[in-house]
Design a protein around this motif. Structure first.
Motif, mmCIF file in Angstrom:
data_model
loop_
_atom_site.group_PDB
_atom_site.id
_atom_site.type_symbol
_atom_site.label_atom_id
_atom_site.label_comp_id
_atom_site.label_asym_id
_atom_site.label_seq_id
_atom_site.Cartn_x
_atom_site.Cartn_y
_atom_site.Cartn_z
ATOM 1 N N LYS A 75 -9.298 -7.896 21.099
ATOM 2 C CA LYS A 75 -8.281 -7.151 21.837
ATOM 3 C C LYS A 75 -6.944 -7.833 21.586
ATOM 4 C CE LYS A 75 -7.219 -5.744 26.601
ATOM 5 N NZ LYS A 75 -7.695 -5.839 27.990
ATOM 6 N N PHE A 76 -5.969 -7.049 21.136
ATOM 7 C CA PHE A 76 -4.662 -7.635 20.943
ATOM 8 C C PHE A 76 -3.576 -6.691 21.411
ATOM 9 C CE2 PHE A 76 -5.916 -5.705 16.961
ATOM 10 C CZ PHE A 76 -4.779 -5.115 16.451
ATOM 11 N N MET A 77 -2.415 -7.263 21.648
ATOM 12 C CA MET A 77 -1.267 -6.487 22.086
ATOM 13 C C MET A 77 -0.267 -6.438 20.945
ATOM 14 S SD MET A 77 1.187 -6.874 25.400
ATOM 15 C CE MET A 77 -0.094 -6.270 26.494
ATOM 16 N N VAL A 78 0.152 -5.226 20.605
ATOM 17 C CA VAL A 78 1.165 -5.032 19.580
ATOM 18 C C VAL A 78 2.491 -4.779 20.284
ATOM 19 C CG1 VAL A 78 1.916 -3.643 17.621
ATOM 20 C CG2 VAL A 78 -0.523 -4.051 17.992
ATOM 21 N N LEU A 79 3.492 -5.565 19.934
ATOM 22 C CA LEU A 79 4.827 -5.437 20.497
ATOM 23 C C LEU A 79 5.706 -4.761 19.451
ATOM 24 C CD1 LEU A 79 5.075 -9.090 21.856
ATOM 25 C CD2 LEU A 79 4.312 -7.042 23.099
ATOM 26 N N ASP A 80 6.224 -3.587 19.766
ATOM 27 C CA ASP A 80 7.039 -2.819 18.821
ATOM 28 C C ASP A 80 8.525 -3.059 19.075
ATOM 29 O OD1 ASP A 80 4.912 -1.565 17.487
ATOM 30 O OD2 ASP A 80 4.740 -0.081 19.081
ATOM 31 N N PHE A 81 9.246 -3.314 17.981
ATOM 32 C CA PHE A 81 10.679 -3.584 18.042
ATOM 33 C C PHE A 81 11.412 -2.738 17.020
ATOM 34 C CE2 PHE A 81 8.840 -7.268 19.935
ATOM 35 C CZ PHE A 81 9.760 -7.705 20.860
ATOM 36 N N LYS A 82 12.687 -2.501 17.302
ATOM 37 C CA LYS A 82 13.601 -1.879 16.343
ATOM 38 C C LYS A 82 14.484 -3.005 15.831
ATOM 39 C CE LYS A 82 17.320 0.234 17.788
ATOM 40 N NZ LYS A 82 18.431 -0.537 17.276
ATOM 41 N N ILE A 83 14.681 -3.055 14.518
ATOM 42 C CA ILE A 83 15.499 -4.116 13.936
ATOM 43 C C ILE A 83 16.577 -3.496 13.055
ATOM 44 C CG2 ILE A 83 13.924 -4.442 12.011
ATOM 45 C CD1 ILE A 83 14.512 -7.476 12.220
ATOM 46 N N ASP A 84 17.805 -3.974 13.194
ATOM 47 C CA ASP A 84 18.913 -3.472 12.379
ATOM 48 C C ASP A 84 18.725 -3.883 10.920
ATOM 49 O OD1 ASP A 84 20.132 -2.338 14.548
ATOM 50 O OD2 ASP A 84 21.721 -3.839 14.718
ATOM 51 N N ARG A 85 19.163 -3.027 10.035
ATOM 52 C CA ARG A 85 19.048 -3.298 8.593
ATOM 53 C C ARG A 85 19.745 -4.605 8.200
ATOM 54 N NH1 ARG A 85 15.640 -0.319 6.177
ATOM 55 N NH2 ARG A 85 15.640 1.915 6.470
ATOM 56 N N GLU A 86 20.864 -4.929 8.868
ATOM 57 C CA GLU A 86 21.602 -6.146 8.542
ATOM 58 C C GLU A 86 20.727 -7.386 8.690
ATOM 59 O OE1 GLU A 86 25.299 -6.527 10.617
ATOM 60 O OE2 GLU A 86 25.848 -4.452 10.189
ATOM 61 N N VAL A 87 19.894 -7.400 9.707
ATOM 62 C CA VAL A 87 19.004 -8.538 9.927
ATOM 63 C C VAL A 87 18.026 -8.649 8.768
ATOM 64 C CG1 VAL A 87 17.239 -9.510 11.449
ATOM 65 C CG2 VAL A 87 19.241 -8.392 12.427
ATOM 66 N N LEU A 88 17.520 -7.504 8.307
ATOM 67 C CA LEU A 88 16.594 -7.506 7.169
ATOM 68 C C LEU A 88 17.299 -7.903 5.879
ATOM 69 C CD1 LEU A 88 14.499 -4.297 7.885
ATOM 70 C CD2 LEU A 88 13.804 -6.672 8.207
#
Length: 135
Positions: A75-88
């Motif tokens: 059992k695991f928890m997935v944490l969903d995030f939005k990341i700006d392209r600049e960070v990538l």
């Protein structure tokens, strides 16, 4: 490990559809069955990663899948995030993952709640294709 893979499905289409439906119901039930834990995760991550930030918390989901030895489940928890392209673009993905994992793993009360609720792992996701485990 993909977020949409919950159980090993049989080879038939009907079995796959049934498995996916049951998986979705199970994830929904798990998410709703622990409101205090869900609230704590939501509060911690929404405060640390607000909507207007370069990295922002979107949601979390509980996932159960067969263990590698087929003797039980994980059992695991997935944490969903939005990341700006600049960070990538700046190649800060690894640092972002570390920061998110550190935020969760240093909240000892939350870790105790996750453990008491049977969670084996926490994963961070920025899209539907990739997950990064917090170790």
């Amino acid at each position: 490990m993909k977020a949409d893979t919950f159980f090993r499905a049989a080879s038939t289409k009907q079995s796959t559809k049934t498995t996916m439906l049951l998986s979705t119901l199970l994830v929904s039930t798990l998410t709703l069955s622990t409101p205090s834990l869900a609230d704590d995760v939501e509060k911690l991550l929404s405060n640390a990663y607000p909507a207007e930030a370069a990295i922002s918390f979107i949601k979390h989901a509980s996932v159960i899948q067969p263990s590698a030895d087929d003797e039980g489940s994980e059992k695991f928890m997935v944490l969903d995030f939005k990341i700006d392209r600049e960070v990538l673009v700046e190649r800060q993905l690894q640092a972002s993952i570390h920061s998110i994992c550190n935020t969760v793993l240093t909240d000892y009360s939350l870790i105790e709640q996750l453990s008491n609720n049977g969670y084996d792992m926490i994963s961070v996701s920025f899209d539907a294709n990739d997950q990064y485990d917090c170790l």
